[in-house]
Design an enzyme around this catalytic site. Structure first.
Site, short mmCIF file in Angstrom:
data_model
loop_
_atom_site.label_atom_id
_atom_site.label_comp_id
_atom_site.label_asym_id
_atom_site.label_seq_id
_atom_site.Cartn_x
_atom_site.Cartn_y
_atom_site.Cartn_z
N THR A 13 -1.81 1.14 4.08
CA THR A 13 -0.47 0.73 3.66
C THR A 13 -0.54 0.24 2.22
O THR A 13 -1.43 -0.54 1.86
CB THR A 13 0.07 -0.39 4.56
OG1 THR A 13 0.17 0.08 5.91
CG2 THR A 13 1.45 -0.84 4.09
N LEU A 42 -1.99 -6.33 5.01
CA LEU A 42 -1.45 -4.97 5.01
C LEU A 42 -2.56 -4.05 5.51
O LEU A 42 -3.72 -4.24 5.17
CB LEU A 42 -1.04 -4.54 3.59
CG LEU A 42 0.24 -5.15 3.00
CD1 LEU A 42 0.45 -4.65 1.57
CD2 LEU A 42 1.45 -4.84 3.84
N ASP A 43 -2.20 -3.05 6.30
CA ASP A 43 -3.20 -2.10 6.79
C ASP A 43 -3.93 -1.44 5.62
O ASP A 43 -3.40 -1.37 4.51
CB ASP A 43 -2.52 -1.00 7.62
CG ASP A 43 -1.95 -1.54 8.92
OD1 ASP A 43 -2.40 -2.61 9.35
OD2 ASP A 43 -1.05 -0.89 9.48
N ARG A 44 -5.11 -0.93 5.89
CA ARG A 44 -5.91 -0.29 4.84
C ARG A 44 -5.15 0.83 4.15
O ARG A 44 -5.24 1.01 2.94
CB ARG A 44 -7.21 0.25 5.46
CG ARG A 44 -8.15 0.91 4.44
CD ARG A 44 -9.49 1.21 5.07
NE ARG A 44 -9.39 2.16 6.16
CZ ARG A 44 -9.50 3.48 6.01
NH1 ARG A 44 -9.70 4.00 4.82
NH2 ARG A 44 -9.41 4.27 7.05
#
Length: 298
Positions: A167, A163-165
């Site tokens: 998100t 997951l993106d930082r």
């Protein structure tokens, strides 16, 4: 009002049949079932703990050497292959450099003079907070998801997918490499649902365009479902998607000129973040683990 006709005999419900009819059709009396269950329990209890251990030793599990090393928590399978090729692994007191070697749980595997013992499988669910990276270590010194669960168990766990930082939302962590590999493989197409917060209301024509599919720089993407979360707030969108491509949800909306201000994953492969506050984690129940594995084996 006309009376209802009688149901033909062969279509009678089992609840209306006589006890004799049910017995003749193969239904056993309840007392017989209880007796058989009691006998099975007594038979199981006859075997002592020592006898069960002896049986397990005489029927050992077989696996590749690199998998055994990975299951012990030393490193990944790929890194285990490197250790084997360098002659750093001993099997039953002898240095082994053979790739693809099969061992059993009865064999003694050593690394740096220490006996390796396969770890028990651990499955954890984290409601990932913002500003954390989905890696075991970060060269830039940013907080990682592993730091949040560091003291949860002695086993080393790793995030399944990324997951993106910025998100947030549910993230599965485990030391079950086989399950992790299957869940992240494109052929499995794990179902994911995201709650998207945009910088401005999403136009109806853009919802239609997303549903029909968008051609991005790395190919066509077509979500399974896209809808407004709140009819009174058209900046909040729910999107269901199977694709695991990098930053795919953000890129879908950026392609249409929107900016994703917040992104929260609320569903992943049958798991939800219900009753799990942001930044908290919990172990999966046996039922959830069985469900995951049954889905993968379909």
């Amino acid at each position: 009002m006309a009376k209802k006709g009688k149901i033909p005999g062969k279509y009678k419900s089992s609840a209306r049949r006589s006890r004799n009819e049910r017995f003749q059709e193969g239904h056993r009396p309840k007392n017989t079932e209880r007796t058989e269950k009691k006998e099975r329990t007594e038979k199981k209890e006859r075997y002592s703990k020592e006898e069960r251990i002896a049986y397990k030793k005489s029927h050992p599990d077989k696996m590749r050497l690199n998998k055994f090393i990975a299951n012990s928590g030393v490193c990944s399978r790929r890194e285990a292959d490197t250790l084997i090729s360098k002659g750093e692994i001993k099997v039953n007191g002898k240095v082994v450099t053979e790739m693809g070697m099969t061992v059993t749980t009865n064999d003694t595997i050593e690394y740096q003079g220490k006996k390796l013992i396969p770890e028990k499988k651990v499955y954890m669910l984290l409601n990932k907070p913002k500003d954390t990276v989905t890696t075991a270590k970060d060269p830039e010194g940013r907080k990682t998801v592993i730091e949040i669960v560091r003291n949860a168990c002695p086993e080393r766990v790793y995030p399944v997918g990324r997951l993106d930082r910025n998100t947030t939302g549910i993230l599965l962590l485990t030391n079950d490499g086989e399950l992790s590999k299957k869940l992240t493989h494109p052929s499995f197409e794990a179902k994911k649902i995201y709650h998207v917060f945009l910088n401005r209301p999403l136009e109806e024509e853009d919802i239609i365009a997303i549903k029909q599919g968008l051609e991005l720089e790395d190919g066509l993407v077509q979500p399974d479902s896209v809808n407004y979360v709140d009819p009174k707030d058209l900046t909040q969108i729910g999107i269901e998607i199977h694709s695991g491509r990098n930053r795919i949800v953000r890129r879908i909306f950026e392609h249409l000129g929107y900016k994703v201000e917040k992104l929260d994953r609320v569903f992943f492969a049958g798991l939800t973040k219900k009753n799990l506050p942001r930044g908290k984690w919990r172990f999966l129940s046996d039922k959830e683990v069985l469900f995951l594995k049954s889905e993968l084996n379909k």
